[in-house]
Scaffold this motif. Sequence first.
Motif, short mmCIF file in Angstrom:
data_model
loop_
_atom_site.label_atom_id
_atom_site.label_comp_id
_atom_site.label_asym_id
_atom_site.label_seq_id
_atom_site.Cartn_x
_atom_site.Cartn_y
_atom_site.Cartn_z
N ALA A 42 0.84 -1.21 0.00
CA ALA A 42 0.00 0.00 0.00
C ALA A 42 0.87 1.25 0.00
O ALA A 42 0.53 2.26 -0.61
N PRO A 61 -5.14 8.94 -7.12
CA PRO A 61 -6.35 8.18 -7.43
C PRO A 61 -6.70 7.19 -6.32
O PRO A 61 -5.89 6.92 -5.44
N CYS A 64 -4.35 4.57 -3.98
CA CYS A 64 -2.92 4.86 -4.10
C CYS A 64 -2.22 4.91 -2.75
O CYS A 64 -1.00 5.02 -2.69
#
Length: 378
Positions: A42, A61, A64
């Motif tokens: 992540a 986005p 992200c």
Amino acid sequence: MSDQGQAGPPHAAPPHAAPPHAAPSHAVEIRGVRKAFNGAVALDGVSIDVPDGSFFSLLGPSGCGKSTLLRVISGFESPDAGTVQIAGRDMTDAPPNRRPTAMVFQRWALFPHMNVRDNVAYGLRLRKAGKQRIRARVDELLALVGLEEHSAKRPSQLSGGQQQRVALARALAIEPRVLLLDEPLASLDLKLRLQMQLELKRIQREVGTTFVFVTHDQGEAMTMSDAIAVMKDGRVQQIGSPQEIYDEPRSAFVADFIGDTNLLELDEPVRDGRMTVGGRTFAAPARSAAGGDGGCEALSLRYERVRVGDELDCANVADAAVEEVVFFGGSIRYRVRLDGGGRELVAEVPRTGVETPYPIGAKVRVGWDPDAAIPLAS
Ligand SMILES: Nc1ncnc2c1ncn2[C@@H]1O[C@H](COP(=O)(O)OP(=O)(O)OP(=O)(O)O)[C@@H](O)[C@H]1O
Ligand SMILES: [Mg+2]
């Protein structure tokens, strides 16, 4: 500032570093933070400095890693690697309640059974502040967010924008060093959102608290921020002021994510100040002609930098046909196809009078100043 994302090793103090007792110039320093969930990455080596007292946005986005990063700063998530300093102190392993941060969420999570005043006072009561102190502070905050007249209402009796203000006042009540906001405006309708953006910026300026604001809306980030970190796939792509990021995007992703742009892909490297795009030759921007950016493979040409007319006095001009017209009122957006090469370009032309748009099919000339095109790193 735009090089923060590539900052060096964590503890390599610059030669003229401030003495240790000086106030830190960064409210938050994130170094090499990684976080994976069940093997899915992540956050992939994030380093960011948030200047003290700034309105700093994390923009990117969906998926992200923005919220994950905010949770790492707040302590609700601990990183697999890397460090987090807040107000000059290492907080990497500190629990949330030991950190000088407060958080405002998209769903404001106000206490439904408490009125506005008690919601705002909540954190101060937890900290056992004196009655007078609480009353004075709550009055101050209600004035700051413009809710003095609503102090006796329950959250259900307030509009969305008003509830948002209560949540903000409640988070600011405990005087955090850093306020973390995760898409707090996302559930408001467009008009109210635009109004709250300006409000939020005013409040931040007034209290001087550092705000770290998460959004996936580039307009929102541009409107409010002193600096923006653009993220993609768990990595920071670029950090800079709104103007730096808009005018000097380093990659096609950033150029396209921040505003509308034509991506000009080069058929071959720039040579002798000329570039070839879709089989046609144009003057290249001076920077690439000078050799420094000769290796770039694409350029960004903003819609508003493309001109459309019968007579144009720019160095790059081409004949084209109008394929699509969008009338915005204040401007007109054309999608045109260049003669011969078949390449499309989009132009957004400001409207200064009552000009009637060219119709679809019209033969026009399009042009741009060579330096309007920004070389992008591949
Ligand atoms: N607790 C969790 N367990 C498993 N995966 C998670 C967890 N939290 C986040 N992720 C994953 O990590 C990635 C980043 O998530 P994150 O919520 O940080 O994204 P985001 O940028 O905030 O997206 P959005 O704009 O949609 O809110 C996503 O792929 C998400 O599925
Ligand atoms: Mg999120």
